[in-house]
Write an enzyme that holds these catalytic residues in place. Structure first.
Site, mmCIF file in Angstrom:
data_model
loop_
_atom_site.group_PDB
_atom_site.id
_atom_site.type_symbol
_atom_site.label_atom_id
_atom_site.label_comp_id
_atom_site.label_asym_id
_atom_site.label_seq_id
_atom_site.Cartn_x
_atom_site.Cartn_y
_atom_site.Cartn_z
ATOM 1 N N TRP A 38 2.524 2.820 -2.348
ATOM 2 C CA TRP A 38 2.275 3.696 -3.493
ATOM 3 C C TRP A 38 0.926 4.393 -3.361
ATOM 4 C CZ3 TRP A 38 4.346 2.453 -9.014
ATOM 5 C CH2 TRP A 38 5.726 2.265 -8.950
ATOM 6 N N ASP A 52 -8.390 -9.457 -9.592
ATOM 7 C CA ASP A 52 -7.356 -9.830 -10.546
ATOM 8 C C ASP A 52 -7.559 -8.965 -11.781
ATOM 9 O OD1 ASP A 52 -5.612 -10.958 -12.353
ATOM 10 O OD2 ASP A 52 -6.167 -13.040 -11.899
ATOM 11 N N ASP A 105 -5.560 -5.569 -5.857
ATOM 12 C CA ASP A 105 -4.558 -6.608 -5.603
ATOM 13 C C ASP A 105 -5.253 -7.950 -5.477
ATOM 14 O OD1 ASP A 105 -1.403 -6.308 -4.574
ATOM 15 O OD2 ASP A 105 -2.365 -8.208 -4.055
ATOM 16 N N GLY A 114 0.762 -1.244 0.000
ATOM 17 C CA GLY A 114 0.000 0.000 0.000
ATOM 18 C C GLY A 114 0.788 1.288 0.000
ATOM 19 N N ASP A 161 3.838 -1.454 -9.400
ATOM 20 C CA ASP A 161 5.131 -1.850 -8.838
ATOM 21 C C ASP A 161 5.173 -3.371 -8.698
ATOM 22 O OD1 ASP A 161 7.696 -1.374 -7.748
ATOM 23 O OD2 ASP A 161 6.919 -1.430 -5.705
ATOM 24 N N LYS A 196 7.175 -0.906 -13.106
ATOM 25 C CA LYS A 196 8.495 -1.480 -12.875
ATOM 26 C C LYS A 196 8.799 -2.521 -13.940
ATOM 27 C CE LYS A 196 9.001 -4.125 -9.212
ATOM 28 N NZ LYS A 196 9.160 -4.361 -7.769
#
Length: 238
Positions: free
Chosen positions: A83, A125, A109, A81, A149, A189
């Site tokens: 970010w 999802d 998530d 959490g 990320d 990322k």
């Protein structure tokens, strides 16, 4: 513990050494030692962030300014959490700054995530059919920022892990293409390694500007880097 140095000009922190313990692998000992000596870990605890990764998005936003008051943000794979915490403050999701527009932050998530004031956290999802429409319904429209990320579970094989995280990033980008408003930003990322060429080509076709960088908060021994794509050109007809 701090120790006064020989010059008498104050104190400095000593590096913490972790002794090996029975049953603990050497790699675990090294990880623990690195954590204890990491200034970003200490800063995260002091400033109330859920992890050192919060400083990565802080540094990226300091440079490119995509988390602006009033922005609608989607954080993919948001656990734990950090970010989301940064986004809440920067887009004014709590409405603390009455002279600024109030933004929205949606975190999704696969696992449950502890609530974050100012963010709406959902267990979802993003690869499921219709996930993009679900997120847009929660937002009440299109997003201004999609950020990720996420990292695939490590297999211990460098090339395999690289391919997995690139595939995950490509999926996040496809999701972003479906939910971003024109002019929007995608941040994710990736791992340096060569397989990201196709992703870079696609992003350059869909965004006005694409840059790759390693923020200071990324560990020097990590192959991770971040792609920041700004100026989404809008959805194209298939």
């Amino acid at each position: 513990m701090a120790k006064r140095n020989s010059s008498g000009r104050g104190q400095r922190d000593l590096k913490v050494r972790v002794k090996s313990a029975r049953g603990r692998k050497l790699s675990s000992t090294r990880w623990l030692e690195r954590q204890l000596n990491d200034p970003y870990v200490r800063r995260a605890k002091a400033e109330g962030y859920r992890g050192r990764a919060a400083f990565k998005i802080l540094e990226l936003d300091d440079k490119y300014r995509f988390l602006v008051p009033g922005a609608r943000v989607v954080d993919l794979g948001c656990a734990p959490g950090g970010w989301c915490q940064v986004a809440v403050k920067r887009v004014n999701a709590l409405g603390d700054r009455t002279d600024k527009a109030r933004g929205r932050v949606i975190g999704v998530d696969l696992q449950e995530v502890e609530p974050i004031a100012g963010a709406e956290i959902h267990q979802l999802d993003f690869l499921d059919d219709g996930a993009d429409d679900t997120v847009k319904a929660w937002l009440g429209g299109e997003a201004d920022v999609v950020m990720s990320d996420m990292a695939a579970a490590s297999s211990g094989h460098k090339q395999t892990d690289h391919l997995r995280i690139i595939a995950l990033c490509e999926a996040a980008a496809e999701f972003a293409f479906d939910v971003l408003a024109p002019g929007g930003t995608f941040v994710a990322k990736v791992l340096a390694g060569g397989a990201e060429t196709g992703l870079q080509t696609t992003l350059k076709q869909r965004f006005e500007k694409v840059v790759n960088l390693k923020p200071p908060a990324s560990r020097s021994d990590s192959s991770e880097k971040f792609v920041v794509a700004t100026g989404f050109r809008g959805r194209t007809e298939e």
